[in-house]
Enzyme design. Structure first.
Site, short mmCIF file in Angstrom:
data_model
loop_
_atom_site.label_atom_id
_atom_site.label_comp_id
_atom_site.label_asym_id
_atom_site.label_seq_id
_atom_site.Cartn_x
_atom_site.Cartn_y
_atom_site.Cartn_z
N GLU A 39 83.05 -7.06 49.93
CA GLU A 39 84.32 -6.49 50.40
C GLU A 39 84.69 -5.35 49.45
O GLU A 39 84.97 -5.59 48.27
CB GLU A 39 85.39 -7.59 50.38
CG GLU A 39 86.73 -7.20 50.95
CD GLU A 39 87.69 -8.37 50.89
OE1 GLU A 39 87.88 -9.03 51.93
OE2 GLU A 39 88.25 -8.64 49.81
N ASP A 74 98.20 -5.45 46.42
CA ASP A 74 97.38 -5.71 45.25
C ASP A 74 98.21 -5.92 44.00
O ASP A 74 99.21 -5.24 43.77
CB ASP A 74 96.42 -4.54 45.02
CG ASP A 74 95.38 -4.44 46.11
OD1 ASP A 74 94.63 -5.40 46.27
OD2 ASP A 74 95.35 -3.41 46.83
N TYR A 123 90.83 -13.93 57.56
CA TYR A 123 91.05 -14.02 56.11
C TYR A 123 92.36 -14.76 55.88
O TYR A 123 93.43 -14.25 56.20
CB TYR A 123 91.12 -12.61 55.54
CG TYR A 123 91.12 -12.49 54.03
CD1 TYR A 123 91.93 -13.27 53.23
CD2 TYR A 123 90.31 -11.54 53.40
CE1 TYR A 123 91.93 -13.14 51.86
CE2 TYR A 123 90.31 -11.38 52.03
CZ TYR A 123 91.12 -12.19 51.26
OH TYR A 123 91.13 -12.04 49.89
#
Length: 269
Positions: A49, A60, A175
């Site tokens: 990824e 993030d 995910y």
């Protein structure tokens, strides 16, 4: 060839979870990033990824924010990211590579043109973090046209009433973000993962991977008992961060870290 489906099938046949490794493309520079990715793919990683460096990576934590900053300062651009994929694809023809990206990077280049360029480079899938499936029509159509798989996220706060919508939009895998908030290493695995995965599996036959906060072999082993795949990111990015003054050692250090983490994917007989 559906490299993503094959990777999960191979892992299942070996009675283990697939190991999904995240690195930011171009961190801290192109050549070192290529060496780090090669080390991962030579040491048991099933899916790579690649984070596409972005100036405003909202999902993030600090580790991955700094990685993106290093990559951008090191000269990474959209075309350089594609060049990285091309270099890896030439050496690793069977390993799936997925982008972890933000929609502005796709939209600003023209959605169809971006997907076509990514496919030509050898990319297998797109995870566009800030694009909900309800608004992803143009991207999904482009991915269908060019044979690109889509990946969508389920969070701990996602109501079950939305799971079918998310499942219908995904063609590669789902995910599951196991923690609220941003990426980063944690001291323990999130609670309720088995229950969350069971709820998702009621709506899809696609593989479901679990990420966010998984940083040790013990964490990988715990999650692998329930998930089709386990995602580790910040713990790998920190290998780069810890060797910035001796970049020639990053490949060996990354390989050793991958071997340790991948060992946790095996399930009990």
């Amino acid at each position: 060839m559906d490299r993503i489906a094959h990777a999960f099938s191979r892992a299942q046949a070996a009675n283990r979870a697939a190991f999904v490794a995240y690195l930011c493309a171009g961190d801290p520079d192109f050549d070192t990033s290529l060496a780090a990715c090669r080390a991962l793919l030579r040491n048991g990683v099933d899916v790579l990824e690649l984070g596409v460096p972005f100036s405003d990576p909202l999902a993030d934590g600090l580790t991955n924010q700094l990685a993106a900053q290093r990559a951008l300062e090191g000269g990474m651009s959209a075309e350089r990211v594609f060049a990285l994929v091309e270099a890896l694809r030439a050496e690793f023809p069977e390993t799936p590579i997925v982008f972890y990206t933000y929609y502005n990077l796709v939209f600003s280049n023209g959605v169809d043109a971006y997907v076509a360029r990514a496919k030509a480079a050898g990319l297998d899938g797109l995870l566009t973090l800030d694009l909900p499936p309800e608004e992803a029509g143009e991207l999904r159509e482009a991915c269908d046209r060019h044979g690109m798989k889509t990946v969508f996220i389920v969070a701990p706060t996602t109501p079950e009433s939305r799971l079918q919508t998310i499942a219908e939009a995904a063609t590669g895998f789902i995910y599951y973000v196991s923690r609220e908030g941003v990426t980063g290493e944690r001291s323990s695995v999130a609670a309720n993962i088995p229950e969350a995965l069971a709820a998702i599996k009621r709506h899809t036959a696609l593989p479901v991977v679990v990420g966010f906060g998984i940083s040790k072999r013990e964490h990988v082993h715990e999650v692998a008992a329930h998930a089709d795949g386990v995602v580790v990111g910040s713990a790998l990015v920190n290998v780069i961060r810890g060797h910035l003054e001796e970049r020639s050692r990053i490949g060996d250090a990354m390989g050793a870290k991958a071997v340790d983490l991948v060992a946790g994917t095996a399930r009990a007989d």
